[in-house]
Motif scaffolding. Structure first.
Motif, PDB file in Angstrom:
ATOM      1  N   ASP A  14     -10.970   1.896 -14.149  1.00 36.63           N
ATOM      2  CA  ASP A  14     -10.228   1.876 -13.234  1.00 36.63           C
ATOM      3  C   ASP A  14      -9.776   3.230 -12.476  1.00 36.63           C
ATOM      4  O   ASP A  14      -9.837   3.596 -11.330  1.00 36.63           O
ATOM      5  CB  ASP A  14      -8.984   1.011 -13.100  1.00 36.63           C
ATOM      6  CG  ASP A  14      -9.285  -0.597 -13.163  1.00 36.63           C
ATOM      7  OD1 ASP A  14     -10.376  -0.808 -12.742  1.00 36.63           O
ATOM      8  OD2 ASP A  14      -8.224  -1.294 -13.139  1.00 36.63           O
ATOM      9  N   GLY A 144     -10.990  -5.062 -11.468  1.00 34.92           N
ATOM     10  CA  GLY A 144      -9.623  -4.069 -11.021  1.00 34.92           C
ATOM     11  C   GLY A 144     -10.171  -3.385  -9.833  1.00 34.92           C
ATOM     12  O   GLY A 144     -10.634  -3.835  -8.952  1.00 34.92           O
ATOM     13  N   GLN A 145      -9.766  -2.100 -10.006  1.00 31.01           N
ATOM     14  CA  GLN A 145      -9.874  -1.351  -8.666  1.00 31.01           C
ATOM     15  C   GLN A 145     -11.310  -0.953  -8.367  1.00 31.01           C
ATOM     16  O   GLN A 145     -11.798  -0.699  -7.337  1.00 31.01           O
ATOM     17  CB  GLN A 145      -9.287   0.163  -9.145  1.00 31.01           C
ATOM     18  CG  GLN A 145      -7.776   0.089  -8.983  1.00 31.01           C
ATOM     19  CD  GLN A 145      -7.451  -0.379  -7.579  1.00 31.01           C
ATOM     20  OE1 GLN A 145      -7.682   0.570  -6.571  1.00 31.01           O
ATOM     21  NE2 GLN A 145      -6.659  -1.452  -7.381  1.00 31.01           N
ATOM     22  N   LYS A 284      -3.504  -2.206  -5.558  1.00 29.88           N
ATOM     23  CA  LYS A 284      -3.287  -1.805  -6.900  1.00 29.88           C
ATOM     24  C   LYS A 284      -1.461  -1.685  -6.986  1.00 29.88           C
ATOM     25  O   LYS A 284      -1.039  -1.862  -8.295  1.00 29.88           O
ATOM     26  CB  LYS A 284      -3.495  -0.202  -7.058  1.00 29.88           C
ATOM     27  CG  LYS A 284      -3.430   0.454  -8.216  1.00 29.88           C
ATOM     28  CD  LYS A 284      -3.987   1.970  -8.198  1.00 29.88           C
ATOM     29  CE  LYS A 284      -3.897   2.614  -9.522  1.00 29.88           C
ATOM     30  NZ  LYS A 284      -4.595   3.906  -9.688  1.00 29.88           N
ATOM     31  N   ARG A 285      -0.699  -1.588  -5.905  1.00 29.97           N
ATOM     32  CA  ARG A 285       0.524  -1.481  -6.145  1.00 29.97           C
ATOM     33  C   ARG A 285       1.163  -2.805  -6.236  1.00 29.97           C
ATOM     34  O   ARG A 285       2.165  -3.110  -7.155  1.00 29.97           O
ATOM     35  CB  ARG A 285       1.210  -0.872  -5.104  1.00 29.97           C
ATOM     36  CG  ARG A 285       2.761  -0.879  -4.771  1.00 29.97           C
ATOM     37  CD  ARG A 285       3.182   0.094  -6.034  1.00 29.97           C
ATOM     38  NE  ARG A 285       4.697   0.027  -5.725  1.00 29.97           N
ATOM     39  CZ  ARG A 285       5.708  -0.813  -6.004  1.00 29.97           C
ATOM     40  NH1 ARG A 285       5.047  -2.017  -6.872  1.00 29.97           N
ATOM     41  NH2 ARG A 285       6.836  -0.759  -5.953  1.00 29.97           N
TER      42      ARG A 285
END
Length: 415
Positions: A14, A144-145, A284-285
């Motif tokens: 990520d 994920g990212q 992500k946050r």
């Protein structure tokens, strides 16, 4: 190369999921497929109606031919998703693109209303196969990212194709005629076929025969993560359908000038694209579930309060809020589906999402029209908003349950 091999070779951790890596990855070719697909589809479909008018079709015949495109996809989305699980998205994509290019040639030589009617029926099924396969393929682009950035790029090119398609179609139709437009559609299908050759492949995920489709679809749809996406997709498509039907009608009844209505619709489209650039940071946050829930509520509220936005500046703000709300849905919804569904079931969940969206497109004109007839067009906006908000609250319950669960794992040993 399988989806898993492509992910391992090309998508890093990520912290290494930069935009440079995103564009350099072969997974970016799947976003190119989305751009070409929506450009092709939205360049041809609006001008089939113009072609029908040139052939002397009545209003009823135009409506029947237009409806023929979407009718069968409502019933074939789930079986189509299961077919992708059995055969692999890449194989289905290849054959669907060959059919898409062939249909473009057939459109070029269609000279009657009946021929266009039959082509529309077939094309609705073929384009459904292409889009289900492309969506299923992109969910293999990491986790994920890494996945979030690929999906953000994917959804941006998706929206860009929808915006560019009608302009391209209008220019080609006006300058060269319908036959040239149909052949352009065929050419874009062949360009997709070439891009698919170089894109990462995804083979069949369903190794066994599996259970009954109806039972599998119901059990999959009732999983909290999947159900929350289906509810969100229904609500968002309902809002988009209002935008295309009763929203401009209500504004026109209020005396809003047609050019301003066009500007407001364009602003919604721009906002729906612009918000996608910020989604990787927001996801992500806050996590994809929270972003999906917030975006759904924002879109619902934005369209629901429109009858009380009496000043043009407020209408502009409402259009931007609505567009940003529904524009945030595709990437986060697909990320959740990719992370919370087993690869062996990936095509089926994409079929479920397509069915949810098509159902909203069918029900919205009927339900909203009935509300408008009973309570007035202005009142139908908040009443619909209240029902969609109830769906969002159900989503919230599912997402809370999701936080305590774990995503499916295809690596577990067979029973």
């Amino acid at each position: 190369m399988t989806a898993e091999e492509g992910t391992a070779d090309e998508v890093g951790p990520d912290e290494q999921a930069t935009w440079r890596r995103t564009f350099a990855s072969r997974w970016a070719l799947v976003s190119l497929l989305a751009l070409l697909y929506w450009t092709a589809s939205h360049s041809l479909r609006p001008f089939v109606v113009v072609r029908l008018d040139a052939l002397g079709a009545s209003t009823q015949e135009v409506g029947l031919v237009a409806a023929a495109y979407a009718f069968f996809s409502l019933f074939l989305a789930i079986p189509g998703g299961r077919l992708i699980d059995r055969l692999g998205s890449t194989r289905v994509l290849y054959w669907s693109l060959v059919a898409m290019a062939g249909l473009g040639v057939a459109y070029a030589f269609a000279e009657s209303i009946l021929q266009l009617f039959l082509l529309q029926m077939v094309n609705g099924v073929v384009e459904l196969g292409v889009w289900l396969a492309v969506q299923t393929l992109v969910t293999g682009a990491g986790t994920g990212q890494s996945l979030a950035k690929q999906l953000s790029l994917f959804s941006f090119t998706w929206g860009l194709g929808i915006a560019v398609g009608p302009t391209l179609g209008g220019l080609v139709y006006d300058g060269l005629g319908f036959r040239a437009l149909a052949l352009t559609y065929a050419g874009l299908g062949l360009a997709m076929l070439l891009a698919t050759w170089f894109a990462p492949a995804m083979t069949a995920g369903l190794r066994s025969r599996g259970g009954r489709l109806g039972r599998d679809a119901w059990q999959t749809a009732m999983q909290p993560a999947i159900r929350s996406v289906l509810l969100s997709s229904f609500a968002v498509m309902y809002v988009i359908s209002i935008r295309s039907t009763f929203y401009p009608l209500m504004l026109q009844d209020r005396g809003i000038a047609i050019p301003l209505i066009g500007v407001l619709l364009s602003l919604m489209g721009i906002a729906s694209l612009a918000v996608r650039a910020a989604l990787p940071v927001l996801v992500k946050r806050f996590g994809p579930g929270s972003v999906m829930l917030a975006g759904t509520l924002v879109g619902v509220v934005g369209i629901s309060v429109t009858p009380w936005l009496l000043h043009p500046v407020l209408l502009v703000a409402g259009a931007v809020v609505t567009g940003a709300g529904y524009g945030s849905n595709p990437p986060v919804a697909m990320q959740l589906l990719g992370e919370q569904s087993a690869q062996s079931n990936r095509g089926l969940v994409m079929g479920l999402r397509a069915t949810s969206s098509r159902l909203a497109q069918v029900l919205q004109p009927l339900a909203f029209g009935s509300l408008a007839a009973a309570a007035g067009t202005a009142a139908a906006f908040p009443i619909s908003g209240a029902a969609l908000t109830a769906m969002a609250l159900w989503m919230r319950r599912d997402l809370v349950a999701l936080r305590s669960g774990a995503p499916p794992d295809d690596r577990r040993p067979p029973a």
